[in-house]
Design a protein around this motif. Sequence first.
Motif, mmCIF file in Angstrom:
data_model
loop_
_atom_site.group_PDB
_atom_site.id
_atom_site.type_symbol
_atom_site.label_atom_id
_atom_site.label_comp_id
_atom_site.label_asym_id
_atom_site.label_seq_id
_atom_site.Cartn_x
_atom_site.Cartn_y
_atom_site.Cartn_z
ATOM 1 N N LYS A 31 -49.489 61.541 30.814
ATOM 2 C CA LYS A 31 -49.774 60.904 32.092
ATOM 3 C C LYS A 31 -49.714 61.961 33.200
ATOM 4 O O LYS A 31 -48.780 62.759 33.255
ATOM 5 N N VAL A 32 -50.735 61.944 34.064
ATOM 6 C CA VAL A 32 -50.840 62.934 35.129
ATOM 7 C C VAL A 32 -51.296 62.221 36.403
ATOM 8 O O VAL A 32 -52.109 61.302 36.344
ATOM 9 N N LYS A 33 -50.785 62.658 37.542
ATOM 10 C CA LYS A 33 -51.269 62.122 38.814
ATOM 11 C C LYS A 33 -52.745 62.482 38.962
ATOM 12 O O LYS A 33 -53.237 63.426 38.354
ATOM 13 N N SER A 34 -53.438 61.735 39.797
ATOM 14 C CA SER A 34 -54.875 61.955 39.952
ATOM 15 C C SER A 34 -55.159 63.313 40.596
ATOM 16 O O SER A 34 -54.334 63.836 41.369
ATOM 17 N N ASN A 35 -56.341 63.849 40.286
ATOM 18 C CA ASN A 35 -56.747 65.112 40.907
ATOM 19 C C ASN A 35 -56.765 64.994 42.419
ATOM 20 O O ASN A 35 -56.411 65.938 43.122
ATOM 21 N N GLU A 80 -54.819 63.136 44.330
ATOM 22 C CA GLU A 80 -53.432 63.217 44.824
ATOM 23 C C GLU A 80 -52.936 64.657 44.795
ATOM 24 O O GLU A 80 -52.301 65.129 45.737
ATOM 25 N N ILE A 81 -53.209 65.339 43.692
ATOM 26 C CA ILE A 81 -52.753 66.723 43.539
ATOM 27 C C ILE A 81 -53.445 67.621 44.555
ATOM 28 O O ILE A 81 -52.807 68.473 45.187
ATOM 29 N N PHE A 97 -42.983 67.442 43.529
ATOM 30 C CA PHE A 97 -44.097 66.493 43.532
ATOM 31 C C PHE A 97 -44.310 65.917 42.128
ATOM 32 O O PHE A 97 -44.690 64.767 41.970
ATOM 33 N N ASP A 98 -44.037 66.722 41.112
ATOM 34 C CA ASP A 98 -44.042 66.324 39.705
ATOM 35 C C ASP A 98 -45.362 65.662 39.256
ATOM 36 O O ASP A 98 -45.406 64.480 38.914
ATOM 37 N N PRO A 99 -46.454 66.454 39.226
ATOM 38 C CA PRO A 99 -47.758 65.890 38.879
ATOM 39 C C PRO A 99 -47.874 65.400 37.438
ATOM 40 O O PRO A 99 -48.755 64.592 37.126
ATOM 41 N N THR A 100 -46.992 65.850 36.558
ATOM 42 C CA THR A 100 -47.074 65.468 35.139
ATOM 43 C C THR A 100 -45.906 64.592 34.688
ATOM 44 O O THR A 100 -45.691 64.418 33.485
ATOM 45 N N PHE A 101 -45.165 64.051 35.628
ATOM 46 C CA PHE A 101 -44.052 63.147 35.305
ATOM 47 C C PHE A 101 -43.100 63.765 34.278
ATOM 48 O O PHE A 101 -42.850 63.225 33.217
#
Length: 156
Positions: free
Chosen positions: A2-6, A8-9, A66-70
């Motif tokens: 699971k990754v935050k959206s591009n 958002e990043i 920010f933790d883009p990859t949880f």
Amino acid sequence: MKVKSNAEILEFAQNIATPLGITVVEVEFKQGKNPELTFYIDKDGGIDLDTCELFHRAIDEPLDEFDPTFNQPYRLNVSSLGIDRPFKTDKDFLDHIGQMVEVKLYASIKGKKNYDGVLTSYDKDKKVITLKVSQKDTFTIELKSIVKINEYIDFE
């Protein structure tokens, strides 16, 4: 993974890049055995290794928060888009008006899919460019018809 959206990043990264005079043009996340998060950056005057390192150092710790990859591990990369980078933003197109560009098309125009010519206009609302390839040949081309457009590179 699971990754935050591009989006958002990208927004997060641009907030860090702007005070440094840097633009984050693209974010790419590659999943797999060794996941990688790559930021492609640009700035007036071009990108060099020192600029990549500056942005890498500036974003490293805030990105952890920010933790883009949880909490999943990944490798962080910062890169320029390269000399033959495709135009992606309105600024890319606008900055190259009046300059030579290379255009690769999905379907041929007058029997050709590849053209070198002067980018004479860009209409972001209509999503078209005008390309002058000779004194008598000027084409209006929809962006959706273009595989790739980039700055013309003369190796001579």
